[in-house]
Design an enzyme around this catalytic site. Sequence first.
Site, PDB file in Angstrom:
ATOM      1  N   LYS A 151       0.832  -1.213   0.000  1.00 57.96           N
ATOM      2  CA  LYS A 151       0.000   0.000   0.000  1.00 57.96           C
ATOM      3  C   LYS A 151       0.869   1.267   0.000  1.00 57.96           C
ATOM      4  CE  LYS A 151      -2.158  -0.990   3.853  1.00 57.96           C
ATOM      5  NZ  LYS A 151      -1.594  -2.259   4.332  1.00 57.96           N
ATOM      6  N   ARG A 172      -9.728   0.740   8.436  1.00 59.96           N
ATOM      7  CA  ARG A 172      -9.254  -0.594   8.822  1.00 59.96           C
ATOM      8  C   ARG A 172     -10.288  -1.357   9.633  1.00 59.96           C
ATOM      9  NH1 ARG A 172      -3.332   0.501   8.293  1.00 59.96           N
ATOM     10  NH2 ARG A 172      -2.209  -1.447   8.562  1.00 59.96           N
ATOM     11  N   ARG A 209      11.938  -5.444   5.409  1.00 55.72           N
ATOM     12  CA  ARG A 209      11.893  -3.998   5.651  1.00 55.72           C
ATOM     13  C   ARG A 209      12.422  -3.680   7.060  1.00 55.72           C
ATOM     14  NH1 ARG A 209       6.256  -0.833   5.093  1.00 55.72           N
ATOM     15  NH2 ARG A 209       5.789  -1.981   6.987  1.00 55.72           N
ATOM     16  N   ARG A 232      11.515   0.179  12.327  1.00 53.13           N
ATOM     17  CA  ARG A 232      10.164   0.055  12.878  1.00 53.13           C
ATOM     18  C   ARG A 232      10.079  -1.154  13.788  1.00 53.13           C
ATOM     19  NH1 ARG A 232       5.591   0.915   8.303  1.00 53.13           N
ATOM     20  NH2 ARG A 232       4.481  -0.405   9.784  1.00 53.13           N
ATOM     21  N   ARG A 288      -0.187  -8.667  13.469  1.00 51.12           N
ATOM     22  CA  ARG A 288      -0.755  -7.654  12.568  1.00 51.12           C
ATOM     23  C   ARG A 288      -1.609  -8.329  11.496  1.00 51.12           C
ATOM     24  NH1 ARG A 288       4.626  -4.712  10.872  1.00 51.12           N
ATOM     25  NH2 ARG A 288       3.293  -3.575   9.417  1.00 51.12           N
TER      26      ARG A 288
HETATM   27  P1  B4P Z   1       4.204  -1.800   2.108  1.00 48.33           P
HETATM   28  O1  B4P Z   1       3.408  -2.945   1.659  1.00 48.33           O
HETATM   29  O2  B4P Z   1       4.239  -0.630   1.244  1.00 48.33           O
HETATM   30  O3  B4P Z   1       3.681  -1.549   3.555  1.00 48.33           O
HETATM   31  P2  B4P Z   1       2.174  -1.247   3.990  1.00 48.33           P
HETATM   32  O4  B4P Z   1       1.182  -2.229   3.437  1.00 48.33           O
HETATM   33  O5  B4P Z   1       1.912   0.187   3.670  1.00 48.33           O
HETATM   34  O6  B4P Z   1       2.402  -1.466   5.509  1.00 48.33           O
HETATM   35  P3  B4P Z   1       1.561  -1.523   6.845  1.00 48.33           P
HETATM   36  O7  B4P Z   1       0.158  -1.938   6.600  1.00 48.33           O
HETATM   37  O8  B4P Z   1       2.375  -2.354   7.743  1.00 48.33           O
HETATM   38  O9  B4P Z   1       1.681  -0.121   7.502  1.00 48.33           O
HETATM   39  P4  B4P Z   1       0.755   0.964   8.155  1.00 48.33           P
HETATM   40  O10 B4P Z   1       1.682   2.090   8.284  1.00 48.33           O
HETATM   41  O11 B4P Z   1      -0.513   1.178   7.393  1.00 48.33           O
HETATM   42  O12 B4P Z   1       5.683  -2.267   2.293  1.00 48.33           O
HETATM   43  C1  B4P Z   1       6.097  -3.469   2.882  1.00 48.33           C
HETATM   44  C2  B4P Z   1       7.441  -3.909   2.309  1.00 48.33           C
HETATM   45  O13 B4P Z   1       7.179  -4.651   1.112  1.00 48.33           O
HETATM   46  C3  B4P Z   1       8.375  -2.763   1.911  1.00 48.33           C
HETATM   47  O14 B4P Z   1       9.671  -3.082   2.343  1.00 48.33           O
HETATM   48  C4  B4P Z   1       8.305  -2.732   0.398  1.00 48.33           C
HETATM   49  O15 B4P Z   1       9.516  -2.321  -0.196  1.00 48.33           O
HETATM   50  C5  B4P Z   1       8.025  -4.191   0.058  1.00 48.33           C
HETATM   51  N1  B4P Z   1       7.269  -4.331  -1.188  1.00 48.33           N
HETATM   52  C6  B4P Z   1       6.255  -3.553  -1.632  1.00 48.33           C
HETATM   53  N2  B4P Z   1       5.793  -3.992  -2.822  1.00 48.33           N
HETATM   54  C7  B4P Z   1       6.569  -5.107  -3.136  1.00 48.33           C
HETATM   55  C8  B4P Z   1       6.584  -6.014  -4.246  1.00 48.33           C
HETATM   56  N3  B4P Z   1       5.738  -5.892  -5.279  1.00 48.33           N
HETATM   57  N4  B4P Z   1       7.460  -7.030  -4.205  1.00 48.33           N
HETATM   58  C9  B4P Z   1       8.333  -7.173  -3.184  1.00 48.33           C
HETATM   59  N5  B4P Z   1       8.379  -6.338  -2.112  1.00 48.33           N
HETATM   60  C10 B4P Z   1       7.500  -5.316  -2.088  1.00 48.33           C
HETATM   61  O16 B4P Z   1       0.320   0.396   9.608  1.00 48.33           O
HETATM   62  C11 B4P Z   1       1.190   0.250  10.702  1.00 48.33           C
HETATM   63  C12 B4P Z   1       0.407   0.150  12.020  1.00 48.33           C
HETATM   64  O17 B4P Z   1      -0.261   1.417  12.291  1.00 48.33           O
HETATM   65  C13 B4P Z   1      -0.721  -0.879  12.090  1.00 48.33           C
HETATM   66  O18 B4P Z   1      -0.251  -2.169  12.439  1.00 48.33           O
HETATM   67  C14 B4P Z   1      -1.633  -0.257  13.198  1.00 48.33           C
HETATM   68  O19 B4P Z   1      -1.138  -0.536  14.496  1.00 48.33           O
HETATM   69  C15 B4P Z   1      -1.522   1.230  12.956  1.00 48.33           C
HETATM   70  N6  B4P Z   1      -2.598   1.770  12.105  1.00 48.33           N
HETATM   71  C16 B4P Z   1      -2.420   2.362  10.883  1.00 48.33           C
HETATM   72  N7  B4P Z   1      -3.618   2.739  10.363  1.00 48.33           N
HETATM   73  C17 B4P Z   1      -4.568   2.374  11.273  1.00 48.33           C
HETATM   74  C18 B4P Z   1      -5.994   2.462  11.288  1.00 48.33           C
HETATM   75  N8  B4P Z   1      -6.676   3.006  10.274  1.00 48.33           N
HETATM   76  N9  B4P Z   1      -6.662   1.973  12.367  1.00 48.33           N
HETATM   77  C19 B4P Z   1      -6.002   1.441  13.402  1.00 48.33           C
HETATM   78  N10 B4P Z   1      -4.657   1.300  13.437  1.00 48.33           N
HETATM   79  C20 B4P Z   1      -3.923   1.768  12.390  1.00 48.33           C
END
Ligand code: B4P
Length: 200
Positions: A22, A97, A136, A142, A154
Amino acid sequence: MPLTFSKQMFNIILFGPPGSGKGTQSQKLIEKYGLKHLSTGDLLRSEIVSQTPLGLEARNFMDKGQLVPDEVVIGMISSALETNPTVSGFLFDGFPRTPAQAEALDKLLQLKKTCIAVMLALDVTEEELVKRLLNRGQSSGRADDTNESVIRSRIEEYQAKTMAVADYYNAYNKVVHLKGEGSVEEIFESLCEEIDKRKQ
Ligand code: B4P
């Protein structure tokens, strides 16, 4: 009195489990389409860095791999919408979420006379998610990316509380599932294809 947005706004939800891409895809999409990126994860992490009371509360949940309470994230999104009345659209990343967050978002957007155009959902297997997040964690600093049991928590939170958000938007025929595995560029192209079909 709340500010009203223009009716032509184009709002997208980028949906998927933790590590599904995302954040990665959001960066490319906002650049191409000029949308305002609203990532609740980024907003929460910046509250943590600034050591605000909200950040200190959120950290307790995030470090354990749990969702932060709905009222905290809904409040953050509500102020972000108020402070960006003139944008051409929002890209919501990691929000909503829970179904309660989805209902709150719909009400906030209705007040602004706009709505969600589409939810783009990235599908990735659990083993690939764990691999990406641990990877990552080696450089992100993190706490929630370095411990495999926190990463699994998670994913469990996602299955227990977040997957229902797709059902919520499915009832309005607004969900498109896409393969979230493959190269970043291939996935970006498939997202753009879906957006271009809907955007005038
Ligand atoms: P991404 O995949 O980009 O990470 P994300 O989904 O955005 O992460 P996440 O859901 O953990 O984070 P958030 O901040 O929302 O990247 C992951 C890795 O994969 C990277 O290293 C990237 O380079 C790699 N990658 C990407 N695409 C790839 C591909 N095609 N092939 C190979 N590798 C690839 O949430 C963090 C925390 O915040 C949650 O756990 C929760 O505690 C809180 N939170 C956030 N929003 C909330 C909400 N609305 N309600 C309640 N809690 C919330």
